[in-house]
Design a protein around this motif. Structure first.
Motif, PDB file in Angstrom:
ATOM      1  N   TYR A  52       0.846  -1.188   0.000  1.00 19.52           N
ATOM      2  CA  TYR A  52       0.000   0.000   0.000  1.00 19.52           C
ATOM      3  C   TYR A  52       0.882   1.239   0.000  1.00 19.52           C
ATOM      4  O   TYR A  52       2.086   1.162   0.249  1.00 19.52           O
ATOM      5  CB  TYR A  52      -0.936   0.020   1.214  1.00 19.52           C
ATOM      6  CG  TYR A  52      -0.242   0.277   2.547  1.00 19.52           C
ATOM      7  CD1 TYR A  52      -0.359   1.510   3.188  1.00 19.52           C
ATOM      8  CD2 TYR A  52       0.529  -0.703   3.171  1.00 19.52           C
ATOM      9  CE1 TYR A  52       0.267   1.755   4.411  1.00 19.52           C
ATOM     10  CE2 TYR A  52       1.155  -0.473   4.382  1.00 19.52           C
ATOM     11  CZ  TYR A  52       1.021   0.762   5.002  1.00 19.52           C
ATOM     12  OH  TYR A  52       1.645   1.001   6.204  1.00 19.52           O
ATOM     13  N   THR A  53       0.278   2.370  -0.276  1.00 22.22           N
ATOM     14  CA  THR A  53       0.959   3.660  -0.203  1.00 22.22           C
ATOM     15  C   THR A  53       0.444   4.389   1.027  1.00 22.22           C
ATOM     16  O   THR A  53      -0.757   4.665   1.128  1.00 22.22           O
ATOM     17  CB  THR A  53       0.690   4.498  -1.464  1.00 22.22           C
ATOM     18  OG1 THR A  53       1.133   3.766  -2.614  1.00 22.22           O
ATOM     19  CG2 THR A  53       1.413   5.824  -1.394  1.00 22.22           C
ATOM     20  N   VAL A  73     -11.899   9.068  12.255  1.00 23.71           N
ATOM     21  CA  VAL A  73     -12.399   7.784  12.723  1.00 23.71           C
ATOM     22  C   VAL A  73     -13.068   7.048  11.569  1.00 23.71           C
ATOM     23  O   VAL A  73     -13.976   7.586  10.918  1.00 23.71           O
ATOM     24  CB  VAL A  73     -13.422   7.969  13.867  1.00 23.71           C
ATOM     25  CG1 VAL A  73     -14.021   6.630  14.284  1.00 23.71           C
ATOM     26  CG2 VAL A  73     -12.756   8.654  15.061  1.00 23.71           C
ATOM     27  N   GLY A  74     -12.616   5.843  11.298  1.00 14.61           N
ATOM     28  CA  GLY A  74     -13.187   5.037  10.220  1.00 14.61           C
ATOM     29  C   GLY A  74     -14.077   3.926  10.744  1.00 14.61           C
ATOM     30  O   GLY A  74     -13.734   3.258  11.719  1.00 14.61           O
ATOM     31  N   ILE A  75     -15.234   3.765  10.111  1.00 14.69           N
ATOM     32  CA  ILE A  75     -16.140   2.656  10.439  1.00 14.69           C
ATOM     33  C   ILE A  75     -16.409   1.884   9.158  1.00 14.69           C
ATOM     34  O   ILE A  75     -16.969   2.434   8.198  1.00 14.69           O
ATOM     35  CB  ILE A  75     -17.481   3.144  11.026  1.00 14.69           C
ATOM     36  CG1 ILE A  75     -17.266   4.012  12.265  1.00 14.69           C
ATOM     37  CG2 ILE A  75     -18.375   1.949  11.365  1.00 14.69           C
ATOM     38  CD1 ILE A  75     -18.564   4.568  12.843  1.00 14.69           C
ATOM     39  N   ASN A  76     -15.980   0.633   9.128  1.00 15.67           N
ATOM     40  CA  ASN A  76     -16.385  -0.236   8.017  1.00 15.67           C
ATOM     41  C   ASN A  76     -17.780  -0.755   8.328  1.00 15.67           C
ATOM     42  O   ASN A  76     -18.006  -1.384   9.365  1.00 15.67           O
ATOM     43  CB  ASN A  76     -15.425  -1.405   7.853  1.00 15.67           C
ATOM     44  CG  ASN A  76     -16.041  -2.550   7.058  1.00 15.67           C
ATOM     45  OD1 ASN A  76     -16.275  -3.626   7.592  1.00 15.67           O
ATOM     46  ND2 ASN A  76     -16.350  -2.312   5.798  1.00 15.67           N
ATOM     47  N   SER A 132      -4.538   1.881   1.544  1.00 11.38           N
ATOM     48  CA  SER A 132      -3.873   3.189   1.531  1.00 11.38           C
ATOM     49  C   SER A 132      -4.772   4.252   2.161  1.00 11.38           C
ATOM     50  O   SER A 132      -4.305   5.112   2.923  1.00 11.38           O
ATOM     51  CB  SER A 132      -3.504   3.578   0.097  1.00 11.38           C
ATOM     52  OG  SER A 132      -2.614   2.628  -0.471  1.00 11.38           O
ATOM     53  N   TYR A 133      -6.057   4.209   1.846  1.00  5.72           N
ATOM     54  CA  TYR A 133      -7.018   5.155   2.425  1.00  5.72           C
ATOM     55  C   TYR A 133      -7.125   4.958   3.930  1.00  5.72           C
ATOM     56  O   TYR A 133      -7.057   5.917   4.711  1.00  5.72           O
ATOM     57  CB  TYR A 133      -8.383   4.969   1.760  1.00  5.72           C
ATOM     58  CG  TYR A 133      -9.447   5.938   2.225  1.00  5.72           C
ATOM     59  CD1 TYR A 133      -9.674   7.122   1.531  1.00  5.72           C
ATOM     60  CD2 TYR A 133     -10.223   5.680   3.350  1.00  5.72           C
ATOM     61  CE1 TYR A 133     -10.661   8.014   1.947  1.00  5.72           C
ATOM     62  CE2 TYR A 133     -11.202   6.566   3.779  1.00  5.72           C
ATOM     63  CZ  TYR A 133     -11.421   7.733   3.071  1.00  5.72           C
ATOM     64  OH  TYR A 133     -12.393   8.629   3.494  1.00  5.72           O
ATOM     65  N   ILE A 134      -7.279   3.708   4.352  1.00  7.76           N
ATOM     66  CA  ILE A 134      -7.429   3.392   5.777  1.00  7.76           C
ATOM     67  C   ILE A 134      -6.194   3.831   6.558  1.00  7.76           C
ATOM     68  O   ILE A 134      -6.295   4.266   7.716  1.00  7.76           O
ATOM     69  CB  ILE A 134      -7.721   1.886   5.951  1.00  7.76           C
ATOM     70  CG1 ILE A 134      -9.128   1.558   5.427  1.00  7.76           C
ATOM     71  CG2 ILE A 134      -7.570   1.443   7.408  1.00  7.76           C
ATOM     72  CD1 ILE A 134      -9.422   0.072   5.306  1.00  7.76           C
ATOM     73  N   PRO A 183     -25.191  13.346   7.285  1.00  5.87           N
ATOM     74  CA  PRO A 183     -24.467  13.986   6.181  1.00  5.87           C
ATOM     75  C   PRO A 183     -23.076  14.496   6.551  1.00  5.87           C
ATOM     76  O   PRO A 183     -22.267  14.765   5.652  1.00  5.87           O
ATOM     77  CB  PRO A 183     -25.390  15.147   5.784  1.00  5.87           C
ATOM     78  CG  PRO A 183     -26.262  15.385   6.985  1.00  5.87           C
ATOM     79  CD  PRO A 183     -26.433  14.057   7.631  1.00  5.87           C
ATOM     80  N   SER A 184     -22.786  14.635   7.852  1.00  3.86           N
ATOM     81  CA  SER A 184     -21.433  15.073   8.239  1.00  3.86           C
ATOM     82  C   SER A 184     -20.399  13.957   8.067  1.00  3.86           C
ATOM     83  O   SER A 184     -19.195  14.223   8.038  1.00  3.86           O
ATOM     84  CB  SER A 184     -21.423  15.557   9.696  1.00  3.86           C
ATOM     85  OG  SER A 184     -21.730  14.489  10.588  1.00  3.86           O
ATOM     86  N   ALA A 185     -20.872  12.723   7.954  1.00  4.33           N
ATOM     87  CA  ALA A 185     -19.961  11.593   7.755  1.00  4.33           C
ATOM     88  C   ALA A 185     -19.497  11.553   6.306  1.00  4.33           C
ATOM     89  O   ALA A 185     -20.281  11.782   5.382  1.00  4.33           O
ATOM     90  CB  ALA A 185     -20.645  10.286   8.119  1.00  4.33           C
ATOM     91  N   LYS A 186     -18.231  11.258   6.108  1.00  3.10           N
ATOM     92  CA  LYS A 186     -17.667  11.155   4.772  1.00  3.10           C
ATOM     93  C   LYS A 186     -17.704   9.698   4.310  1.00  3.10           C
ATOM     94  O   LYS A 186     -17.297   8.805   5.060  1.00  3.10           O
ATOM     95  CB  LYS A 186     -16.218  11.651   4.760  1.00  3.10           C
ATOM     96  CG  LYS A 186     -16.064  13.126   5.066  1.00  3.10           C
ATOM     97  CD  LYS A 186     -14.621  13.569   4.885  1.00  3.10           C
ATOM     98  CE  LYS A 186     -14.481  15.073   5.072  1.00  3.10           C
ATOM     99  NZ  LYS A 186     -13.092  15.533   4.824  1.00  3.10           N
ATOM    100  N   VAL A 187     -18.171   9.460   3.100  1.00  2.00           N
ATOM    101  CA  VAL A 187     -18.157   8.113   2.523  1.00  2.00           C
ATOM    102  C   VAL A 187     -16.875   7.971   1.709  1.00  2.00           C
ATOM    103  O   VAL A 187     -16.575   8.797   0.846  1.00  2.00           O
ATOM    104  CB  VAL A 187     -19.382   7.854   1.636  1.00  2.00           C
ATOM    105  CG1 VAL A 187     -19.296   6.467   0.998  1.00  2.00           C
ATOM    106  CG2 VAL A 187     -20.665   7.980   2.450  1.00  2.00           C
ATOM    107  N   ALA A 188     -16.104   6.934   2.014  1.00  2.00           N
ATOM    108  CA  ALA A 188     -14.845   6.691   1.305  1.00  2.00           C
ATOM    109  C   ALA A 188     -15.127   6.418  -0.178  1.00  2.00           C
ATOM    110  O   ALA A 188     -16.239   6.033  -0.555  1.00  2.00           O
ATOM    111  CB  ALA A 188     -14.112   5.509   1.927  1.00  2.00           C
TER     112      ALA A 188
END
Length: 391
Positions: A180-181, A193-196, A283-285, A267-272
């Motif tokens: 990964y980069t 903060v990431g949530i899968n 790389s994103y994570i 809507p404040s949450a960002k979708v990857a």
């Protein structure tokens, strides 16, 4: 030249976890080729699909095969091969997902045995097997395998209980090797903060009827977690991260659809982004500060890129893998109450520096355990190459 056939891998799978296993296996094989000077050519037996292959290169051939309809094509490919490596899509060497998937897996394994092509059972979850016929066929294939490797203690124990008395390599998940980069993290600003979000669990499994026996309402658990992070005293930037991105949008497995639906409410949450490959997802994570998820390989992406992670288990494979590495932050959605899961997640979040230190040690152990598998695979390839030279 050594021709290797990969089965139950995937060069274009919608599930980026299967893709991560494949990309990592290819990385291991390319490393062996570079160290030994042996030309290794790789054929991936894959299902038909509309997605463009993300496992590519001059050493890669992707063969589209309907295994149940075209066993003769599998037979031809394996007769031409010097080695078959099966990884069981990581967790498919079991009968808990139903007969069809396991039947395809057994057909591929036993065609390899019939052709007398050496079969490597790559590091994967083995079991559980609930039916006598499954146990009988699993035992028969493992006994005939040139290498048997698991990715956790529970799987090693299952193989022993089947009656496998020979050598078993207890390695770890090969996706720890996924290239990964690294995404740089800016100083200051909100905590990322990431949530899968698992589309499969949001749908109640393939049956729609809580197929995995969750002890909690998964949909409500996710919304409760999101709302608590939005209202946390620490400024948090929430990222909804898919790891299964279906070609057929909105299918039962589609994480991206589940993420987009949640974003309408929050809507404040960002979708990857709609990741094009497993390495792009990792790389994103890697640019996040904290992560949790119910797709195990999204958690492995965080774990192996230095992001403190809380795996959200729906099967034994999670605890099997992470506990075997001394990493004990997994929450169990099949046994724990929602309140307990949320408390454990936020305890890890608030102590994420400590979690990161423990994770670094666990990752180091995982890499060491993988070396045993890589060494055995390299020795086998060198042996097969030496035999070719004697012909």
């Amino acid at each position: 030249m050594i021709n290797v056939v990969l089965t139950f891998h995937g060069a274009r799978n919608d599930n980026l976890g299967v893709g991560a296993l494949t990309a990592s296996e290819v990385e291991i094989l390319r490393g062996i080729a570079k160290r030994t000077g042996i030309d290794v050519q790789i054929t991936v037996i894959d299902a038909l699909g509309t997605r463009e292959a993300y496992i590519t290169g001059p050493d890669i051939t992707v063969e589209n095969v309907r295994v149940l309809r075209q066993p003769h094509k599998v037979l031809r490919l394996m007769r031409q091969a010097d080695l078959v490596i099966d990884i069981g899509a990581g967790d498919s060497f079991t009968d808990i997902y139903g007969r069809r998937r396991l039947n395809v897996l057994f057909i591929l394994k036993y065609i390899a045995h019939i052709t007398r092509c050496p079969l490597v059972t790559a590091p994967q979850t083995i079991g559980p097997f609930t039916k006598p016929v499954s146990r009988f066929l699993a035992k028969g294939s493992l006994r005939r395998s040139a290498i048997v490797a698991t990715r956790d203690k529970l799987s090693t124990q299952c193989a022993r209980e089947l009656g496998i008395n020979g050598s078993i390599i207890e390695a770890s998940d090969v996706a720890l090797r996924l290239p990964y980069t690294e995404t740089s993290k800016a100083e200051g600003g909100p905590v990322k903060v990431g949530i899968n979000v698992s589309g499969l669990l949001m749908s109640g499994g393939y049956t729609g009827k809580n197929m995995f026996g969750l002890h909690i309402d998964y949909r409500k658990l996710i919304t409760d977690i999101i709302e608590r992070f939005i209202n946390h005293k620490i400024d948090c930037e929430l990222h909804l991260v898919p790891h299964v991105i279906s070609a057929v949008k909105g299918s039962v497995e589609d994480d991206l659809h589940a993420c987009n639906e949640l974003a309408k409410t929050y809507p404040s949450a960002k979708v990857a982004p709609e990741f094009r490959s497993p390495s792009e997802a990792k790389s994103y994570i890697s640019g996040l500060d904290f992560f949790m998820g119910a797709r195990m390989h999204s958690c492995i992406a965080a774990f192996s890129s230095g992001v403190p992670v809380v795996p959200m288990a729906y099967s034994r494979k999670f605890a099997g893998l992470f506990d075997s590495l001394g990493y004990h932050y997994t929450v169990d959605c099949t046994a724990d109450a929602s309140e307990t899961i949320i408390e454990d997640i936020f305890s890890a979040f608030e102590n994420r520096s400590l979690v990161a230190n423990e994770m670094a040690q666990a990752f180091k152990l995982g890499q060491q355990k993988l070396l045993a598998y890589e060494k055995a695979l390299e020795d086998l390839i060198c042996t097969l190459s030496a035999r070719q030279e004697l012909r």
